[in-house]
Scaffold this motif. Structure first.
Motif, PDB file in Angstrom:
ATOM      1  N   VAL A  49      85.798  18.764  54.129  1.00 29.87           N
ATOM      2  CA  VAL A  49      84.991  19.854  53.594  1.00 29.87           C
ATOM      3  C   VAL A  49      83.825  19.254  52.809  1.00 29.87           C
ATOM      4  CG1 VAL A  49      85.024  21.841  52.049  1.00 29.87           C
ATOM      5  CG2 VAL A  49      87.041  21.311  53.400  1.00 29.87           C
ATOM      6  N   GLN A  50      82.643  19.854  52.978  1.00 31.13           N
ATOM      7  CA  GLN A  50      81.473  19.423  52.219  1.00 31.13           C
ATOM      8  C   GLN A  50      80.707  20.647  51.735  1.00 31.13           C
ATOM      9  OE1 GLN A  50      79.142  16.026  53.871  1.00 31.13           O
ATOM     10  NE2 GLN A  50      80.334  16.469  55.706  1.00 31.13           N
ATOM     11  N   ALA A  51      80.149  20.547  50.543  1.00 29.18           N
ATOM     12  CA  ALA A  51      79.288  21.592  50.006  1.00 29.18           C
ATOM     13  C   ALA A  51      78.257  20.933  49.103  1.00 29.18           C
ATOM     14  CB  ALA A  51      80.091  22.628  49.228  1.00 29.18           C
ATOM     15  N   ARG A  52      77.105  21.573  49.020  1.00 32.00           N
ATOM     16  CA  ARG A  52      76.048  21.071  48.139  1.00 32.00           C
ATOM     17  C   ARG A  52      75.251  22.259  47.622  1.00 32.00           C
ATOM     18  NH1 ARG A  52      71.823  16.126  48.812  1.00 32.00           N
ATOM     19  NH2 ARG A  52      70.597  16.669  46.982  1.00 32.00           N
ATOM     20  N   TRP A  62      87.012  26.528  47.418  1.00 29.40           N
ATOM     21  CA  TRP A  62      86.080  25.430  47.146  1.00 29.40           C
ATOM     22  C   TRP A  62      84.650  25.854  47.467  1.00 29.40           C
ATOM     23  CZ3 TRP A  62      88.987  20.623  49.555  1.00 29.40           C
ATOM     24  CH2 TRP A  62      90.121  20.346  48.787  1.00 29.40           C
ATOM     25  N   PHE A  63      84.460  26.501  48.616  1.00 29.44           N
ATOM     26  CA  PHE A  63      83.119  26.955  48.982  1.00 29.44           C
ATOM     27  C   PHE A  63      82.612  28.004  47.986  1.00 29.44           C
ATOM     28  CE2 PHE A  63      83.440  25.868  53.811  1.00 29.44           C
ATOM     29  CZ  PHE A  63      83.226  24.525  53.529  1.00 29.44           C
ATOM     30  N   THR A  80      83.910  16.052  43.198  1.00 31.99           N
ATOM     31  CA  THR A  80      82.756  16.852  42.798  1.00 31.99           C
ATOM     32  C   THR A  80      81.950  16.069  41.777  1.00 31.99           C
ATOM     33  OG1 THR A  80      84.059  17.967  41.092  1.00 31.99           O
ATOM     34  CG2 THR A  80      83.802  19.117  43.190  1.00 31.99           C
ATOM     35  N   SER A  93      75.467  27.999  49.307  1.00 30.59           N
ATOM     36  CA  SER A  93      75.034  26.605  49.404  1.00 30.59           C
ATOM     37  C   SER A  93      75.230  26.122  50.831  1.00 30.59           C
ATOM     38  CB  SER A  93      75.844  25.743  48.433  1.00 30.59           C
ATOM     39  OG  SER A  93      77.211  25.752  48.800  1.00 30.59           O
ATOM     40  N   ASN A  94      74.898  24.884  51.039  1.00 32.08           N
ATOM     41  CA  ASN A  94      75.129  24.239  52.334  1.00 32.08           C
ATOM     42  C   ASN A  94      76.579  23.802  52.394  1.00 32.08           C
ATOM     43  OD1 ASN A  94      72.393  24.438  53.057  1.00 32.08           O
ATOM     44  ND2 ASN A  94      71.919  22.608  51.869  1.00 32.08           N
ATOM     45  N   THR A  95      77.336  24.324  53.353  1.00 32.99           N
ATOM     46  CA  THR A  95      78.742  23.979  53.480  1.00 32.99           C
ATOM     47  C   THR A  95      79.058  23.584  54.917  1.00 32.99           C
ATOM     48  OG1 THR A  95      79.375  26.266  53.963  1.00 32.99           O
ATOM     49  CG2 THR A  95      79.454  25.581  51.653  1.00 32.99           C
ATOM     50  N   SER A  96      80.079  22.761  55.069  1.00 32.06           N
ATOM     51  CA  SER A  96      80.557  22.412  56.404  1.00 32.06           C
ATOM     52  C   SER A  96      82.044  22.068  56.326  1.00 32.06           C
ATOM     53  CB  SER A  96      79.769  21.242  57.004  1.00 32.06           C
ATOM     54  OG  SER A  96      80.025  20.054  56.290  1.00 32.06           O
ATOM     55  N   GLN A  97      82.688  22.190  57.486  1.00 31.52           N
ATOM     56  CA  GLN A  97      84.109  21.900  57.592  1.00 31.52           C
ATOM     57  C   GLN A  97      84.364  21.290  58.957  1.00 31.52           C
ATOM     58  OE1 GLN A  97      86.618  25.318  56.907  1.00 31.52           O
ATOM     59  NE2 GLN A  97      88.379  24.376  57.914  1.00 31.52           N
TER      60      GLN A  97
END
Length: 174
Positions: free
Chosen positions: A108-111, A84-85, A149, A91-95
């Motif tokens: 999970v987040q990504a932008r 996914w990342f 998404t 990009s900006n990602t976090s888990q």
């Protein structure tokens, strides 16, 4: 009687019933409630167990897809998070993780720029997109992967509802 049955069959064939948009649906060992205003979509791929559309402003929408491959299938949490990342490149990602009842949820987040398309195939870069994902870890029946998404503004505004939908499914698990 036979003529009546033939008439009903003809009427249904020429005027099919509208598609049913379920208020609840099951994926793996979890039951999800479809949030109000989110549209049920017939899954666009056989590997998708369910699919929703989140309306946004100016006709743009985000897609929410649900995957379940069975126990020990689907590549596991790390492989899916990494994939996914990778769809977002640099990009900006976090888990993060949380436990709801007996279920571990990996958030999970990504932008950034989303590389839309099937893995291994051609992709289309979509700028200012975001991902909100959740993996409901279930070692008995197999993990459930939920991924939203779409345009970053739509994903951001729908994030609290997405999180509540996922947490409610985890909390209701028997």
């Amino acid at each position: 009687m036979r003529a009546f049955v033939s008439f009903i069959a003809f009427a249904l064939f020429t005027n099919p019933l509208p598609a049913i948009e379920p208020a609840e649906f099951a994926v793996g060992g979890f039951t999800f409630g479809r949030p109000a205003g989110w549209k049920w979509v017939v899954p666009s791929s056989s590997i998708r167990k369910a699919q929703l559309e989140v309306p946004g402003s100016e006709g743009v929408a985000a897609d929410v897809t649900f995957f379940h491959f069975g126990a020990g299938q689907g590549g596991g949490v790390k492989a899916n998070v990494d994939r996914w990342f990778a769809q977002f490149g640099n990009s900006n990602t976090s888990q993060s993780e949380e436990r709801v009842s007996i279920t571990c949820i990996v958030h999970v987040q990504a932008r950034g720029t989303f590389q839309s398309g099937m893995p291994g195939g051609p992709t289309t870069p979509l700028e200012n997109y975001a991902l909100r994902g959740a993996i409901l870890v279930d070692s008995d029946k197999g993990d459930v992967f939920v991924k939203m998404t779409g345009p970053a503004a739509v994903v951001k505004s729908a994030a609290p509802i997405f999180d509540e939908m996922v947490r409610a499914a985890a909390a209701a698990r028997p």
